[in-house]
Design a protein around this motif. Structure first.
Motif, PDB file in Angstrom:
ATOM      1  N   LEU A   1       7.024   1.650   5.522  1.00 16.88           N
ATOM      2  CA  LEU A   1       8.395   1.744   5.018  1.00 16.88           C
ATOM      3  C   LEU A   1       8.554   3.088   4.316  1.00 16.88           C
ATOM      4  O   LEU A   1       7.911   3.348   3.298  1.00 16.88           O
ATOM      5  CB  LEU A   1       8.698   0.606   4.031  1.00 16.88           C
ATOM      6  CG  LEU A   1      10.043   0.683   3.299  1.00 16.88           C
ATOM      7  CD1 LEU A   1      11.208   0.630   4.288  1.00 16.88           C
ATOM      8  CD2 LEU A   1      10.156  -0.437   2.263  1.00 16.88           C
ATOM      9  N   ARG A   2       9.381   3.941   4.886  1.00 14.18           N
ATOM     10  CA  ARG A   2       9.636   5.244   4.261  1.00 14.18           C
ATOM     11  C   ARG A   2      10.370   5.021   2.946  1.00 14.18           C
ATOM     12  O   ARG A   2      11.363   4.290   2.897  1.00 14.18           O
ATOM     13  CB  ARG A   2      10.472   6.110   5.206  1.00 14.18           C
ATOM     14  CG  ARG A   2      10.566   7.564   4.784  1.00 14.18           C
ATOM     15  CD  ARG A   2      11.420   8.352   5.745  1.00 14.18           C
ATOM     16  NE  ARG A   2      10.802   8.511   7.045  1.00 14.18           N
ATOM     17  CZ  ARG A   2      11.197   7.883   8.148  1.00 14.18           C
ATOM     18  NH1 ARG A   2      12.213   7.049   8.108  1.00 14.18           N
ATOM     19  NH2 ARG A   2      10.585   8.089   9.299  1.00 14.18           N
ATOM     20  N   ALA A   3       9.872   5.622   1.872  1.00 13.33           N
ATOM     21  CA  ALA A   3      10.436   5.369   0.553  1.00 13.33           C
ATOM     22  C   ALA A   3      10.493   6.656  -0.264  1.00 13.33           C
ATOM     23  O   ALA A   3       9.586   7.490  -0.209  1.00 13.33           O
ATOM     24  CB  ALA A   3       9.601   4.324  -0.191  1.00 13.33           C
TER      25      ALA A   3
ATOM     26  N   TRP B   1      -3.412   4.171   2.946  1.00 14.29           N
ATOM     27  CA  TRP B   1      -3.467   4.387   4.378  1.00 14.29           C
ATOM     28  C   TRP B   1      -3.496   5.866   4.707  1.00 14.29           C
ATOM     29  O   TRP B   1      -2.800   6.671   4.081  1.00 14.29           O
ATOM     30  CB  TRP B   1      -2.291   3.693   5.065  1.00 14.29           C
ATOM     31  CG  TRP B   1      -2.547   2.217   5.237  1.00 14.29           C
ATOM     32  CD1 TRP B   1      -2.558   1.276   4.254  1.00 14.29           C
ATOM     33  CD2 TRP B   1      -2.867   1.538   6.451  1.00 14.29           C
ATOM     34  NE1 TRP B   1      -2.862   0.037   4.780  1.00 14.29           N
ATOM     35  CE2 TRP B   1      -3.051   0.173   6.131  1.00 14.29           C
ATOM     36  CE3 TRP B   1      -3.001   1.952   7.774  1.00 14.29           C
ATOM     37  CZ2 TRP B   1      -3.377  -0.780   7.099  1.00 14.29           C
ATOM     38  CZ3 TRP B   1      -3.320   1.002   8.741  1.00 14.29           C
ATOM     39  CH2 TRP B   1      -3.514  -0.343   8.394  1.00 14.29           C
ATOM     40  N   LEU B   2      -4.296   6.201   5.717  1.00 14.32           N
ATOM     41  CA  LEU B   2      -4.482   7.577   6.171  1.00 14.32           C
ATOM     42  C   LEU B   2      -4.052   7.683   7.623  1.00 14.32           C
ATOM     43  O   LEU B   2      -4.073   6.696   8.360  1.00 14.32           O
ATOM     44  CB  LEU B   2      -5.958   7.976   6.038  1.00 14.32           C
ATOM     45  CG  LEU B   2      -6.624   7.654   4.695  1.00 14.32           C
ATOM     46  CD1 LEU B   2      -8.114   7.891   4.772  1.00 14.32           C
ATOM     47  CD2 LEU B   2      -6.007   8.493   3.586  1.00 14.32           C
TER      48      LEU B   2
ATOM     49  N   LEU C   1       4.120   1.789   1.838  1.00 15.80           N
ATOM     50  CA  LEU C   1       5.190   2.721   1.506  1.00 15.80           C
ATOM     51  C   LEU C   1       4.775   4.140   1.878  1.00 15.80           C
ATOM     52  O   LEU C   1       3.709   4.622   1.482  1.00 15.80           O
ATOM     53  CB  LEU C   1       5.538   2.628   0.026  1.00 15.80           C
ATOM     54  CG  LEU C   1       6.082   1.260  -0.418  1.00 15.80           C
ATOM     55  CD1 LEU C   1       6.440   1.280  -1.895  1.00 15.80           C
ATOM     56  CD2 LEU C   1       7.284   0.848   0.408  1.00 15.80           C
ATOM     57  N   GLU C   2       5.632   4.786   2.638  1.00 14.29           N
ATOM     58  CA  GLU C   2       5.359   6.107   3.199  1.00 14.29           C
ATOM     59  C   GLU C   2       6.243   7.150   2.518  1.00 14.29           C
ATOM     60  O   GLU C   2       7.466   7.118   2.664  1.00 14.29           O
ATOM     61  CB  GLU C   2       5.638   6.067   4.698  1.00 14.29           C
ATOM     62  CG  GLU C   2       5.541   7.391   5.410  1.00 14.29           C
ATOM     63  CD  GLU C   2       6.023   7.287   6.846  1.00 14.29           C
ATOM     64  OE1 GLU C   2       6.686   8.239   7.319  1.00 14.29           O
ATOM     65  OE2 GLU C   2       5.764   6.257   7.497  1.00 14.29           O
ATOM     66  N   PRO C   3       5.659   8.064   1.762  1.00 12.51           N
ATOM     67  CA  PRO C   3       6.472   9.119   1.151  1.00 12.51           C
ATOM     68  C   PRO C   3       6.938  10.104   2.222  1.00 12.51           C
ATOM     69  O   PRO C   3       6.371  10.181   3.316  1.00 12.51           O
ATOM     70  CB  PRO C   3       5.508   9.788   0.173  1.00 12.51           C
ATOM     71  CG  PRO C   3       4.160   9.582   0.787  1.00 12.51           C
ATOM     72  CD  PRO C   3       4.228   8.236   1.478  1.00 12.51           C
ATOM     73  N   THR C   4       7.962  10.843   1.919  1.00 14.50           N
ATOM     74  CA  THR C   4       8.405  11.887   2.835  1.00 14.50           C
ATOM     75  C   THR C   4       7.418  13.046   2.811  1.00 14.50           C
ATOM     76  O   THR C   4       6.627  13.194   1.876  1.00 14.50           O
ATOM     77  CB  THR C   4       9.803  12.399   2.446  1.00 14.50           C
ATOM     78  OG1 THR C   4       9.749  12.876   1.096  1.00 14.50           O
ATOM     79  CG2 THR C   4      10.832  11.291   2.556  1.00 14.50           C
ATOM     80  N   GLY C   5       7.475  13.871   3.852  1.00 11.33           N
ATOM     81  CA  GLY C   5       6.560  14.998   3.926  1.00 11.33           C
ATOM     82  C   GLY C   5       6.742  15.998   2.809  1.00 11.33           C
ATOM     83  O   GLY C   5       5.814  16.748   2.489  1.00 11.33           O
TER      84      GLY C   5
ATOM     85  N   GLY D   1       0.830  -1.199   0.000  1.00 12.34           N
ATOM     86  CA  GLY D   1       0.000   0.000   0.000  1.00 12.34           C
ATOM     87  C   GLY D   1       0.860   1.243   0.000  1.00 12.34           C
ATOM     88  O   GLY D   1       2.090   1.181  -0.076  1.00 12.34           O
ATOM     89  N   ALA D   2       0.198   2.389   0.087  1.00 14.01           N
ATOM     90  CA  ALA D   2       0.884   3.679   0.157  1.00 14.01           C
ATOM     91  C   ALA D   2       0.130   4.569   1.129  1.00 14.01           C
ATOM     92  O   ALA D   2      -1.055   4.364   1.400  1.00 14.01           O
ATOM     93  CB  ALA D   2       0.963   4.340  -1.217  1.00 14.01           C
TER      94      ALA D   2
END
Length: 287
Positions: free
Chosen positions: A212-214, A33-34, A262-266, A5-6
């Protein structure tokens, strides 16, 4: 197959969610995901909208801080989402950031006690039970849902420390881990969760979801380093092309993750492009 997911980060204005949710579904992404971070966007309101704008996409909320929400209200909202969008909403509860809980006057003296009482009551209500309990924090008098979910709703716990991980194994239906979790940390965390499950005599499935920060693109490595530095130098992540990211996902899967989000940066410059990257380039490389 490992779930993928993202994250739609709440640093993005809520009016951008519609475009990204629809794009995620069109691109074939499995889960979006929120977050309910203070004081950005509400988890249930955004989840409801994302589910209504799509047909197949699973939407996770990771996580709802239990000091902010009466357990009966959370049960009502979880049941409503399940009945309207069967099998598509994934809810996770947790302690919340204690400084934020203090800001709103909701900080619990014993977060562990609160979370245990909350999980026990929430899961019972979602099973359609009538609940009376007089705990330290959770107090219910003959409460039952008039519209309980037609099927079981999994309640995940978002936790980090050993005591909370053990509690998740004992009292939750799954565990959500932060992006600071390395493969080695995941193995250790899963072991503690399993200790809790064994102590409680549980043998039902217990999925583990890990962020997972990506980052990807020409400045991916620099943005990842900056993101980790902003969090005090503590963290885990991956920067690179689809093959590199897919390898990091697989390492977490081998360490015990059932789903990797997968978690994008801010400061991700192209959130829509990130969703396409996850769905169209990374997903085919993850078994």
């Amino acid at each position: 197959m490992t779930g993928l997911g993202a994250v739609f980060r709440p640093q993005l204005p809520p009016e951008r969610l519609r475009t990204i949710a629809r794009l995620a579904e069109e691109a074939g992404l499995e889960e979006l995901w929120l977050w309910e971070d203070c004081f950005l966007e509400g988890g249930i309101s955004t989840a409801s909208a994302a589910l209504a704008w799509t047909e197949r996409l699973r939407v996770g909320v990771g996580l709802l801080p239990v000091p902010l929400r009466n357990v009966a209200l959370t049960a009502m909202e979880a049941a409503t989402l399940e009945r309207m969008f069967p099998g598509r909403a994934v809810l996770c509860v947790g302690h919340g950031v204690q400084s934020w809980m203090g800001q709103v006057g909701a900080r619990a003296e014993s977060p562990m006690t609160l979370l245990r009482e909350y999980l026990d009551a929430l899961r019972a209500l979602l099973r359609g039970e009538r609940v009376t309990t007089d705990g330290r924090y959770v107090k219910l008098d003959d409460v039952a849902l008039d519209w309980p979910p037609a099927q079981a709703v999994r309640v995940l716990a978002g936790v980090t420390g050993p005591r909370s991980l053990r509690l998740s194994g004992e009292a939750a239906d799954g565990t959500l881990l932060t992006a600071a979790t390395s493969p080695e940390g995941l193995r250790a965390a899963r072991g503690i969760v399993d200790e809790g499950r064994e102590a409680a005599g549980r043998s039902d499935p217990h999925p583990v979801v890990v962020y997972l920060r990506a980052t990807t693109g020409p400045d991916a490595a620099a943005r990842l380093r900056a993101a980790i530095e902003r969090e005090g130098g503590v963290g885990h992540g991956v920067a690179g092309d689809a093959a590199t990211v897919a390898k990091a996902v697989q390492q977490l899967a081998e360490a015990g993750a059932d789903t990797v989000v997968l978690e994008p940066t801010g400061d991700e410059p192209d959130p829509e492009g990130f969703v396409r990257f996850v769905a169209e380039e990374v997903r085919p490389l993850v078994p």
